[in-house]
Structures are given as C-alpha cells and as structure tokens.
Design a protein around this motif. Structure first.
Motif, short mmCIF file in Angstrom:
data_model
loop_
_atom_site.label_atom_id
_atom_site.label_comp_id
_atom_site.label_asym_id
_atom_site.label_seq_id
_atom_site.Cartn_x
_atom_site.Cartn_y
_atom_site.Cartn_z
N ARG A 103 0.89 -1.10 0.06
CA ARG A 103 -0.18 -0.05 0.09
C ARG A 103 0.81 1.34 -0.12
O ARG A 103 0.57 2.05 -0.66
CB ARG A 103 -1.11 -0.02 1.24
N THR A 119 2.16 1.74 -3.40
CA THR A 119 1.26 2.34 -4.46
C THR A 119 1.11 3.86 -4.14
O THR A 119 0.82 4.51 -5.23
CB THR A 119 -0.14 1.46 -4.14
N ILE A 120 1.12 4.14 -2.91
CA ILE A 120 0.97 5.51 -2.71
C ILE A 120 2.26 6.23 -3.35
O ILE A 120 2.07 7.36 -4.21
CB ILE A 120 1.08 5.98 -1.31
N ALA A 124 1.75 6.87 -7.28
CA ALA A 124 0.89 7.98 -7.50
C ALA A 124 1.60 9.13 -7.61
O ALA A 124 1.11 9.92 -8.54
CB ALA A 124 -0.08 8.07 -6.57
N LEU A 171 -4.90 11.68 -3.51
CA LEU A 171 -4.31 10.51 -3.35
C LEU A 171 -5.42 9.36 -3.03
O LEU A 171 -5.16 8.16 -3.78
CB LEU A 171 -3.26 10.74 -2.15
N THR A 225 -5.30 5.90 -5.57
CA THR A 225 -4.85 4.71 -5.01
C THR A 225 -6.07 3.87 -4.75
O THR A 225 -6.06 2.74 -4.65
CB THR A 225 -4.08 4.88 -3.74
N TYR A 258 -7.71 4.08 -1.82
CA TYR A 258 -7.66 3.85 -0.50
C TYR A 258 -8.51 4.84 0.19
O TYR A 258 -8.78 5.89 -0.14
CB TYR A 258 -6.23 3.88 0.14
N LYS A 305 -9.31 7.55 3.20
CA LYS A 305 -8.39 8.75 3.75
C LYS A 305 -7.80 8.28 5.15
O LYS A 305 -6.59 8.61 5.22
CB LYS A 305 -9.21 9.87 3.82
N LEU A 326 -4.83 6.22 4.33
CA LEU A 326 -3.86 7.14 3.58
C LEU A 326 -3.00 7.86 4.60
O LEU A 326 -1.87 7.98 4.64
CB LEU A 326 -4.30 8.11 2.49
N LEU A 372 0.85 7.60 5.01
CA LEU A 372 1.69 8.81 4.75
C LEU A 372 2.30 9.34 5.87
O LEU A 372 3.49 9.92 5.70
CB LEU A 372 0.47 9.97 4.28
N TYR A 385 0.59 17.25 -0.34
CA TYR A 385 1.72 16.17 -0.22
C TYR A 385 2.61 16.48 -1.64
O TYR A 385 2.12 16.45 -2.71
CB TYR A 385 1.21 14.83 0.07
#
Length: 202
Positions: free
Chosen positions: A11, A14-15, A18, A31, A35, A37, A39, A42, A46, A63
C-alpha cells in the motif's frame, strides 16, 4: 508468491507510485482517487512515509515527494562513479551555452532525468533528477511550452542503458546549431576519457 506479499508495504509503495505524475502536489482527495484507499488508511501510511522522508506535507496540507527517493537515486541511479564522471561535463555545457544541461535515461517508454546542471538565471528549463515523461521512440527530447530540448545519444560511452546528453531552454534563446556543437564536443571528450567502469579501475 502470494505468501511473500506484505500488504502495508504494498500500500505504501502504491502511494509512492501515485507521485509518478506531472502533478507535483497532491491533496488527500487526489491520493484517495489515485490509489483507491480510504483517507484514514492514507493518513496512517503517509505519516510513516513522511517520517522517513519519502513524502513531505506542505503548509497547505498537500503532499509532494520527499528527499529520500532522490537521495537514493543520486547514490545508485546512475552510480556514484558515473555521477562524478559526468557532472563536470554537464557543468561545462551550462557554462558554454547558458542553458540547462542534463543526463537522460530512456527505458520502457519513459525518459528520466538522472543528472542535471542549471544555469544561474530565472528564465530556464527547471529539470530535476527523477523527473519522468513518456516517449514514443528512443529519443527523450521533451516538448514544452516556449522551450526546446536538443539531445545527443551517448553511443557506447555509457554502458547498460539508453543514455542521452541534452541541452534545453527558451526557444528564442537556445541556438540549435550551437547546442548540437556543444553536445557533440562533450561526447567526443567523454569518448576520449573513459569512465572507471569502462577502464576496469576500482
């Protein structure tokens, strides 16, 4: 194999994938859309990526990619010996032309800036290491508004890759004939001065 997968790591990666985009800054909503996903998921991932320098969160809450990926890229892609060998050539090209000089690698339909030297002027092509764009053939020449890029293939000068030297800058200022002459002279000099990896030195 399926049992080798670590879901949290995948995961997080994957971020990071992006950020392989022309867009430089992303909201949490951006994001989530990229992705798939939630929030809440995330935010947790993150937070870890930010602590290790892989992403940075600005004062506006958006970001962007952090310094860690670029630091690793400078160490290994290209190798540090290649950087030591080629950076002075890029610096000389900037001094001669007054424009941005870069080392570009083309691989799998993508061009990526590996090394760059920038002129000391506000009006310039602001390439950065790690910047990527799509290509339709082997040439990495990038089309951008108001600017032009001139590229020369490094032939057998650099092993294991499709590498190019380029000069880029404002279209009305960068002279294509001079740029080509500077690039050809730089490549001829590199051919006379083989890198450590070619000469077999440690």
């Amino acid at each position: 194999m399926a049992q080798d997968r670590v879901e949290a790591v995948e995961r997080a990666l994957t971020i990071l994938e992006a950020f392989d985009s022309d867009q430089e800054r992303f909201t949490l909503t951006d994001l989530a859309s990229a992705t798939g996903y939630y929030k809440s998921t995330l935010l947790r991932l993150l937070g870890s990526l930010e602590r290790f320098g892989y992403v940075q969160r600005g004062s506006d809450g958006r970001y962007r990619l952090g310094h860690a990926p670029m630091r690793l890229a400078r160490r290994h892609l290209p190798s540090r010996r290649l950087e030591v060998w080629l950076q002075p050539t890029l610096d000389r090209l900037v001094a001669q032309s007054g424009e941005t000089a870069s080392l570009i690698e083309v691989n799998g339909g993508k061009a990526e800036c590996r090394l760059v030297a920038l002129p000391d002027t506000a009006l310039r092509h602001d390439l950065r290491p790690g910047q990527r764009w799509s290509v339709t053939d082997r040439s990495p020449v990038l089309a951008f508004d108001g600017g032009i890029m001139i590229g020369r293939f490094l032939h057998d000068t650099v092993e294991d890759g499709n590498w190019w030297l380029t000069l880029s800058g404002p279209q009305g200022r960068l002279d294509q004939t001079l740029a080509t002459r500077y690039l050809d002279a730089a490549i001829a000099e590199l051919d006379r001065r083989p890198s450590e990896s070619q000469s077999g030195e440690a």
